[in-house]
Design a protein around this motif. Structure first.
Motif, mmCIF file in Angstrom:
data_model
loop_
_atom_site.group_PDB
_atom_site.id
_atom_site.type_symbol
_atom_site.label_atom_id
_atom_site.label_comp_id
_atom_site.label_asym_id
_atom_site.label_seq_id
_atom_site.Cartn_x
_atom_site.Cartn_y
_atom_site.Cartn_z
ATOM 1 N N ALA A 63 -15.082 34.570 -76.134
ATOM 2 C CA ALA A 63 -15.875 34.508 -77.090
ATOM 3 C C ALA A 63 -16.902 35.377 -76.776
ATOM 4 C CB ALA A 63 -16.979 32.828 -76.089
ATOM 5 N N GLY A 64 -17.969 35.538 -77.889
ATOM 6 C CA GLY A 64 -19.431 36.440 -77.805
ATOM 7 C C GLY A 64 -19.337 36.286 -78.956
ATOM 8 N N THR A 65 -20.690 35.929 -78.793
ATOM 9 C CA THR A 65 -21.475 35.400 -80.075
ATOM 10 C C THR A 65 -21.667 36.328 -81.157
ATOM 11 O OG1 THR A 65 -23.449 34.142 -79.201
ATOM 12 C CG2 THR A 65 -23.766 34.846 -80.675
ATOM 13 N N PHE A 66 -22.019 37.917 -80.870
ATOM 14 C CA PHE A 66 -22.118 39.211 -81.786
ATOM 15 C C PHE A 66 -20.146 39.854 -81.901
ATOM 16 C CE2 PHE A 66 -26.154 38.355 -79.430
ATOM 17 C CZ PHE A 66 -27.199 38.007 -80.998
ATOM 18 N N LEU A 92 -5.463 42.782 -83.351
ATOM 19 C CA LEU A 92 -6.639 42.255 -82.660
ATOM 20 C C LEU A 92 -7.676 41.733 -82.948
ATOM 21 C CD1 LEU A 92 -9.078 44.097 -84.581
ATOM 22 C CD2 LEU A 92 -7.649 46.266 -84.120
ATOM 23 N N ARG A 93 -9.063 41.705 -81.743
ATOM 24 C CA ARG A 93 -9.705 41.043 -81.643
ATOM 25 C C ARG A 93 -10.918 42.008 -81.617
ATOM 26 N NH1 ARG A 93 -8.740 35.582 -81.432
ATOM 27 N NH2 ARG A 93 -10.975 34.947 -80.157
ATOM 28 N N PHE A 94 -12.439 41.740 -82.119
ATOM 29 C CA PHE A 94 -13.613 42.322 -81.292
ATOM 30 C C PHE A 94 -14.041 42.117 -81.100
ATOM 31 C CE2 PHE A 94 -12.382 42.278 -86.382
ATOM 32 C CZ PHE A 94 -12.658 44.292 -86.535
ATOM 33 N N THR A 95 -15.109 42.632 -79.856
ATOM 34 C CA THR A 95 -16.187 42.913 -78.772
ATOM 35 C C THR A 95 -17.387 43.349 -79.382
ATOM 36 O OG1 THR A 95 -15.313 44.265 -77.740
ATOM 37 C CG2 THR A 95 -13.657 42.421 -77.064
ATOM 38 N N ASN A 96 -18.166 42.994 -78.464
ATOM 39 C CA ASN A 96 -19.183 44.082 -78.497
ATOM 40 C C ASN A 96 -19.601 45.563 -78.062
ATOM 41 O OD1 ASN A 96 -21.507 41.575 -79.410
ATOM 42 N ND2 ASN A 96 -20.536 41.128 -78.175
ATOM 43 N N SER A 97 -18.356 45.579 -77.349
ATOM 44 C CA SER A 97 -18.802 46.778 -76.744
ATOM 45 C C SER A 97 -17.314 47.279 -75.864
ATOM 46 C CB SER A 97 -19.939 46.754 -75.787
ATOM 47 O OG SER A 97 -19.299 47.027 -74.214
ATOM 48 N N GLY A 98 -17.226 48.574 -75.600
ATOM 49 C CA GLY A 98 -15.486 49.026 -74.757
ATOM 50 C C GLY A 98 -15.564 48.519 -73.709
ATOM 51 N N THR A 99 -17.002 47.750 -73.199
ATOM 52 C CA THR A 99 -16.528 47.979 -71.576
ATOM 53 C C THR A 99 -16.044 46.175 -71.879
ATOM 54 O OG1 THR A 99 -18.301 48.635 -70.293
ATOM 55 C CG2 THR A 99 -17.443 46.853 -69.857
ATOM 56 N N GLU A 100 -16.073 45.079 -72.620
ATOM 57 C CA GLU A 100 -16.514 43.907 -72.953
ATOM 58 C C GLU A 100 -14.701 43.989 -73.339
ATOM 59 O OE1 GLU A 100 -18.182 41.803 -75.492
ATOM 60 O OE2 GLU A 100 -20.003 42.281 -74.305
ATOM 61 N N ALA A 109 -20.379 31.782 -88.752
ATOM 62 C CA ALA A 109 -18.921 31.983 -89.741
ATOM 63 C C ALA A 109 -18.296 33.283 -89.261
ATOM 64 C CB ALA A 109 -19.252 31.697 -90.825
ATOM 65 N N VAL A 110 -17.199 33.161 -89.057
ATOM 66 C CA VAL A 110 -15.728 33.652 -89.659
ATOM 67 C C VAL A 110 -16.531 34.694 -91.686
ATOM 68 C CG1 VAL A 110 -14.253 32.904 -88.906
ATOM 69 C CG2 VAL A 110 -14.515 32.721 -90.498
ATOM 70 N N GLY A 111 -16.000 35.698 -91.754
ATOM 71 C CA GLY A 111 -16.064 36.126 -92.946
ATOM 72 C C GLY A 111 -15.231 37.996 -92.881
ATOM 73 N N GLU A 112 -15.270 38.008 -94.272
ATOM 74 C CA GLU A 112 -13.831 38.467 -95.081
ATOM 75 C C GLU A 112 -14.081 40.177 -94.618
ATOM 76 O OE1 GLU A 112 -12.041 39.820 -98.743
ATOM 77 O OE2 GLU A 112 -14.331 38.916 -98.830
ATOM 78 N N ASN A 113 -15.742 40.529 -94.037
ATOM 79 C CA ASN A 113 -15.199 41.752 -93.670
ATOM 80 C C ASN A 113 -13.925 41.781 -92.480
ATOM 81 O OD1 ASN A 113 -15.866 43.503 -95.326
ATOM 82 N ND2 ASN A 113 -18.419 42.803 -94.721
ATOM 83 N N GLU A 114 -14.475 40.730 -91.414
ATOM 84 C CA GLU A 114 -13.829 41.349 -90.328
ATOM 85 C C GLU A 114 -12.383 41.454 -90.199
ATOM 86 O OE1 GLU A 114 -13.786 36.744 -87.894
ATOM 87 O OE2 GLU A 114 -15.649 37.004 -89.192
ATOM 88 N N GLY A 115 -11.176 39.899 -90.948
ATOM 89 C CA GLY A 115 -9.747 40.572 -91.081
ATOM 90 C C GLY A 115 -9.805 41.842 -92.088
ATOM 91 N N LYS A 116 -10.999 42.032 -93.161
ATOM 92 C CA LYS A 116 -10.382 43.595 -93.515
ATOM 93 C C LYS A 116 -10.578 44.956 -92.653
ATOM 94 C CE LYS A 116 -13.048 46.510 -97.463
ATOM 95 N NZ LYS A 116 -13.762 46.994 -98.142
ATOM 96 N N PHE A 117 -11.568 45.141 -91.615
ATOM 97 C CA PHE A 117 -11.586 45.996 -90.142
ATOM 98 C C PHE A 117 -10.225 45.595 -90.388
ATOM 99 C CE2 PHE A 117 -15.146 47.072 -87.284
ATOM 100 C CZ PHE A 117 -14.454 48.992 -87.547
ATOM 101 N N ALA A 118 -10.321 45.140 -89.559
ATOM 102 C CA ALA A 118 -8.972 44.360 -88.613
ATOM 103 C C ALA A 118 -7.624 44.952 -88.914
ATOM 104 C CB ALA A 118 -9.068 43.068 -87.733
#
Length: 445
Positions: free
Chosen positions: A310-313, A135-143, A113-122
């Protein structure tokens, strides 16, 4: 006359002998690491799962880290100047980050699920970097680079990308000089230009015209040897991409540490998109890509036909919690400037030592990142090393390990926040000892 009978360069012979001796001493001192590697080779090709950590005769296995120190499986301790290739900015035991991660784990790890921290971090990152509205998050700089290029192609409706020889944008976008394009690279239509070549790069962008979706560039090539871009070069890219309608992407996966708002803020040049990775989640898995609001809108799920991402993590609770603390409480503007100044002073001191001993060795870099080169400067573009240069670089690596300094096999140093002035002085002393002891086998300046 047989080549074996030809007279040999005594210096090269001495260099080879010194390197053989250093390898033997290295292996003798690390029997447990050797055993770990031998066992791993039975089930893993090469005995490991990350190419940059592979070197012969076998890599040192680390078992523990604390502050700016690491300990290997044979009980030896080192000052960690590798800094996990810039991802280890906060050291190995920053209490505030560990507490945030433990608290997140206590609340449950895989919540789907989404969480409050991702918006705070962004929000923290958008406020720091001039180019980033969203911005959007990924798992690595490669991604992050994969998705930024996908976004650029989707936004522009174009297909081609211009990159620079010697550049590295992740495991599937690597372009070392003098090496054929790797089969692991993604099959995106690519054009190439030379780094820091203003005229050549501008011509390449104009030649591509309306086929070119994006230009991707590191403001300092990291894997290529810590070679900074000139401001003139980056400004020319900014101007010509505006002229042709291509997007300019700064890969700041490494260089974002060089100021509160990265090198883009320090240089006063704002790209259309920026990619991030490495340290920002306090050492947890992390990547992100962002840019102008209208560009990032191609990923807006509220809009019909939005591009999927997409990206599970991507928003895993550990990275989001650690990132809020790392970038919101610890790595503020004062910390960024202090780290930058410490790195500048360290590189200057190391270069003074090299000049004092009259060896063809010097360090390039910006701020808290630096890399040795074993050829005359100035170095403004990546190059293919000679066999002798590779031997000198390997000898430096083994000698630093013997002196209790852990750095990248290619010699790169990436300072962590726990590294002190005394630690830096210790490294300078080790560089001086290397220059003095190995001067007979180093090319004269």
């Amino acid at each position: 006359m047989s080549p074996l009978d030809a007279p040999r360069d005594p210096r090269n012979s001495d260099l080879e002998a010194a390197l053989i001796e250093a390898r033997e001493a290295y292996a003798t001192a690390r029997p447990t690491s050797a055993a770990i590697h031998a066992k791993a080779r039975e089930v893993m090709p090469g005995g490991n799962t990350r190419t940059v950590l592979f070197y012969t005769p076998f890599p040192t296995a680390m078992v523990r880290g604390e502050g700016a120190r690491v300990w290997d499986a044979d009980g030896r301790d080192y000052l960690d100047l590798c800094g996990e290739y810039t991802a280890g900015l906060f050291g190995h035991s920053e209490t505030r980050i560990l507490d945030a991660v433990k608290a997140a784990m206590d609340r449950g790890v895989n919540l789907a699920a989404v969480g409050e921290n991702e918006g705070k971090f962004a929000a923290l990152l958008c406020a720091r970097f001039p180019s980033v509205d969203q911005l959007r998050f990924t798992n690595s700089g490669t991604e992050a680079n994969i998705m930024a290029l996908a976004g650029a192609r989707g936004f522009t409706g174009r297909t081609e990308v211009l990159a620079f020889r010697g550049g590295y944008h992740g495991g599937v976008f690597t372009f070392p000089v003098g090496v054929p394009i790797s089969p692991v690279n993604l099959p995106i239509p690519l054009r190439f230009a030379d780094y820091n070549d203003v005229a050549g790069a501008v011509a390449a962008v104009r030649e591509a015209g309306d086929k070119l979706a994006a230009v991707i560039v590191e403001p300092m090539q990291g894997s290529g040897g810590c070679i900074p871009a000139t401001r003139e070069f980056l400004q020319a890219l900014r101007d010509v991409t505006k002229e042709t309608g291509a997007l300019l992407i700064f890969d700041e996966v490494m260089t974002s540490r060089h100021g509160f708002g990265g090198l883009q803020q320090r240089l006063g040049i704002t790209p259309d998109m920026t990619t991030f990775g490495k340290y920002m989640a306090g050492g947890m898995s992390f990547g992100a890509f962002g840019g102008r609001r209208e560009v990032m809108a191609v990923f807006d799920g509220h809009k019909p036909g939005a591009m999927p991402h997409a990206g599970t993590f991507n928003n895993n609770v550990l990275s989001m919690a650690a990132g809020c603390v790392a970038m919101g409480e610890i790595f503020d503007e004062a910390a960024a400037e202090a780290l930058f100044a410490r790195g500048e002073a360290l590189r200057e001191a190391c270069n003074a030592v090299c000049a004092k001993h009259g060896v063809t060795m010097h360090f390039t870099g910006i701020g808290s990142m630096m890399n040795p080169h074993f050829r005359p400067g100035p170095i403004t573009a990546p190059y293919k090393s000679s066999a002798a240069e590779e031997q000198m670089r390997e000898l430096f690596f083994f000698d630093m390990l013997a002196a209790g300094m852990y750095l990248a096999r290619r010699g790169m140093v990436a300072l962590m926040l726990p590294v002190t002035d005394a630690d830096c002085a210790r490294f300078v002393a080790a560089v001086e000892e290397f220059c003095a002891a190995r001067k007979p086998v180093l090319s004269p300046a």
